[in-house]
Enzyme design. Structure first.
Site, PDB file in Angstrom:
ATOM      1  N   PRO A   2      -2.494 -15.088 -12.711  1.00 46.79           N
ATOM      2  CA  PRO A   2      -1.612 -15.028 -11.548  1.00 46.79           C
ATOM      3  C   PRO A   2      -0.297 -15.761 -11.737  1.00 46.79           C
ATOM      4  O   PRO A   2      -0.255 -16.960 -11.985  1.00 46.79           O
ATOM      5  CB  PRO A   2      -2.443 -15.648 -10.425  1.00 46.79           C
ATOM      6  N   GLU A   3       0.773 -15.018 -11.661  1.00 42.88           N
ATOM      7  CA  GLU A   3       2.115 -15.591 -11.607  1.00 42.88           C
ATOM      8  C   GLU A   3       2.640 -15.228 -10.226  1.00 42.88           C
ATOM      9  O   GLU A   3       1.870 -14.774  -9.385  1.00 42.88           O
ATOM     10  CB  GLU A   3       2.968 -15.019 -12.748  1.00 42.88           C
ATOM     11  N   LYS A  58       3.783 -20.381  -7.372  1.00 39.37           N
ATOM     12  CA  LYS A  58       2.426 -19.865  -7.542  1.00 39.37           C
ATOM     13  C   LYS A  58       1.435 -20.506  -6.570  1.00 39.37           C
ATOM     14  O   LYS A  58       0.233 -20.331  -6.703  1.00 39.37           O
ATOM     15  CB  LYS A  58       1.966 -20.090  -8.991  1.00 39.37           C
ATOM     16  N   HIS A  88     -26.373 -16.683  -3.181  1.00 36.81           N
ATOM     17  CA  HIS A  88     -26.318 -17.791  -4.124  1.00 36.81           C
ATOM     18  C   HIS A  88     -25.476 -17.389  -5.334  1.00 36.81           C
ATOM     19  O   HIS A  88     -24.654 -18.152  -5.831  1.00 36.81           O
ATOM     20  CB  HIS A  88     -27.735 -18.164  -4.572  1.00 36.81           C
ATOM     21  N   ARG A 111     -13.752 -21.324 -14.195  1.00 35.00           N
ATOM     22  CA  ARG A 111     -13.334 -22.388 -15.105  1.00 35.00           C
ATOM     23  C   ARG A 111     -13.008 -23.682 -14.367  1.00 35.00           C
ATOM     24  O   ARG A 111     -12.682 -24.687 -14.993  1.00 35.00           O
ATOM     25  CB  ARG A 111     -12.158 -21.900 -15.936  1.00 35.00           C
ATOM     26  N   LYS A 154      18.881 -29.901 -21.970  1.00 30.56           N
ATOM     27  CA  LYS A 154      17.544 -29.841 -22.574  1.00 30.56           C
ATOM     28  C   LYS A 154      17.572 -29.209 -23.959  1.00 30.56           C
ATOM     29  O   LYS A 154      18.238 -28.218 -24.187  1.00 30.56           O
ATOM     30  CB  LYS A 154      16.604 -29.035 -21.674  1.00 30.56           C
ATOM     31  N   ARG A 262       1.893 -21.405 -26.365  1.00 30.08           N
ATOM     32  CA  ARG A 262       1.508 -20.151 -25.722  1.00 30.08           C
ATOM     33  C   ARG A 262       1.829 -18.955 -26.598  1.00 30.08           C
ATOM     34  O   ARG A 262       2.873 -18.920 -27.264  1.00 30.08           O
ATOM     35  CB  ARG A 262       2.253 -19.996 -24.387  1.00 30.08           C
TER      36      ARG A 262
END
Length: 275
Positions: A2-3, A58, A88, A111, A154, A262
Site C-alpha cells: 500500500p502506497e 499512507k 478464530h 507480519r 542532501k 530496495r
DNA sequence: CGTTTTGTTCTGGC
DNA sequence: CGCCAGAACAAAAC
C-alpha cells in the site's frame, strides 16, 4: 504494497461503509502494534462514533467523537468486515477487532508491522498528532520552492529522498520507480545535483501517476487488496517489476539494482546519471 | 535453507 | 547535533 493510491482506495471503501457507525466494542489483539496511545483504558473507545475518515500520505485517520484513531498498513495490513462474529481463523493475525453497530471490523497483518495510534481530539489539525507531525506534504500540497530548499543540500540518491515520508508523503517503492522513469532521472542521482526545474518535473509526474493510480483503485502486487477489491494500476506500470523486460520507449533491457536497500527498476538508457 | 521483499524507525559512524 | 548508510523488524515466497 500500500502506497498513497492503495491507502486512498481503502479509505474510500471505509468511508462508504463506516461513517456514522458507533463502536460497540474494541478489542486490541496485538498489543505491540499500539505505538502511541494517550488513553489508559481502551474501553473509552466504546460508544464513540466514527465522524470522519481521512488520509495523510499512507496513514488512515479515523475521527471519532473524542479521539483520533490512526492506522498504518505498512506492507501487509488489511481490513476486513464481517456481518457475523469472525471465526478464530479470521483472528489469527488480527491487530484489533471492532464491533461497529451491525458489523465486525478486523484489522490484520500477518507480519505484525501495521500500527495503531490513539490520541485525544484536542486539536482539530491532524498534523499536530505526534505520529503525523514530521510527515511531509503530499505532492499536490508541496510548494516547489521550499521542497527544493529542503532537498538541494542532501547527498542521498533521489529515490531514497522520495521514499522518505518526511520529505514527501505518499510514494513507495513501486510508484517512485515509475515517477523516476517518466521524469528520466536515474534513481541513484544525488539530490543535490538536481535542478529546481527537474524537481518540478518529479513533482508533476508524482501527481500524475498517483492520480492515475487512484482512478484505477491502486495497484495489486503480491498481496495488496482493498478490503476485497483489487486495484488495476499494476497493468499500467512501465518499469517496476519489469524483470527481464524491455523499455517501452527505447527497447533497452530494464535493469535492477538496489537503492536504499530496495529493489529498483530503471531503464539504463533513458535514466542516465549526470555529473 | 539462505536470500529477498516491504515501510518505517532505529543505530552507529563520521 | 545532523546527516546518511545500513540494520532491524516478521513472515513467507522463491
Amino acid at each position: 504494497m500500500p502506497e498513497l493510491p492503495e491507502v486512498r482506495t481503502v479509505s474510500k471503501y471505509l468511508r462508504e461503509n463506516l461513517l456514522g457507525k458507533k463502536i460497540l466494542d474494541f478489542d486490541l489483539k496485538t498489543k505491540k502494534s499500539l505505538h502511541d496511545n494517550e488513553i489508559e483504558n481502551l474501553d473509552l473507545l466504546k460508544n464513540q462514533k466514527i465522524y470522519d475518515i481521512k488520509t495523510l500520505g499512507k496513514y488512515i485517520i479515523f475521527e471519532l467523537t473524542n479521539f483520533y484513531l490512526v492506522i498504518h498498513l505498512r506492507m501487509e495490513g488489511k481490513i476486513n468486515f464481517y456481518k457475523e462474529q469472525p471465526t478464530h481463523f479470521n483472528l489469527i493475525h488480527s491487530i484489533f477487532l471492532m464491533q461497529l453497530d451491525d458489523l465486525f471490523f478486523n484489522f490484520t497483518d500477518h507480519r505484525k508491522f501495521a500500527t495503531v495510534d490513539i490520541y485525544f481530539k484536542k486539536d482539530k489539525n491532524i498534523r499536530n498528532l505526534n505520529v503525523l507531525k514530521k510527515i511531509g506534504f503530499e505532492p499536490w500540497d508541496i510548494d516547489i520552492d521550499s521542497f527544493f530548499e529542503k532537498v538541494k543540500k542532501k547527498s542521498s540518491p533521489i529515490k531514497v529522498v522520495l521514499l522518505d515520508q518526511h520529505n514527501i508523503a505518499g510514494l513507495g517503492n513501486i510508484y517512485v520507480d515509475e515517477v523516476l522513469y517518466r521524469a528520466k532521472i536515474h534513481p541513484l542521482q544525488k539530490t543535490n545535483t538536481i535542478s529546481k526545474d527537474k524537481l518540478r518535473e518529479v513533482l508533476k509526474h508524482s501527481k500524475k501517476i498517483l492520480e492515475e493510480a487512484i482512478e484505477l483503485g491502486g495497484s495489486t502486487i503480491k498481496t495488496y487488496s482493498a478490503a476485497g477489491n483489487e486495484g488495476l494500476f499494476q497493468n499500467k506500470l512501465i518499469v517496476h517489476q519489469y524483470k527481464n523486460k524491455y523499455c517501452k520507449n527505447c527497447g533497452e533491457k530494464i535493469k535492477i539494482i538496489k537503492v536504499g536497500g530496495r529493489g529498483t527498476y530503471f531503464c539504463p538508457n533513458e535514466q542516465k546519471l549526470w555529473e
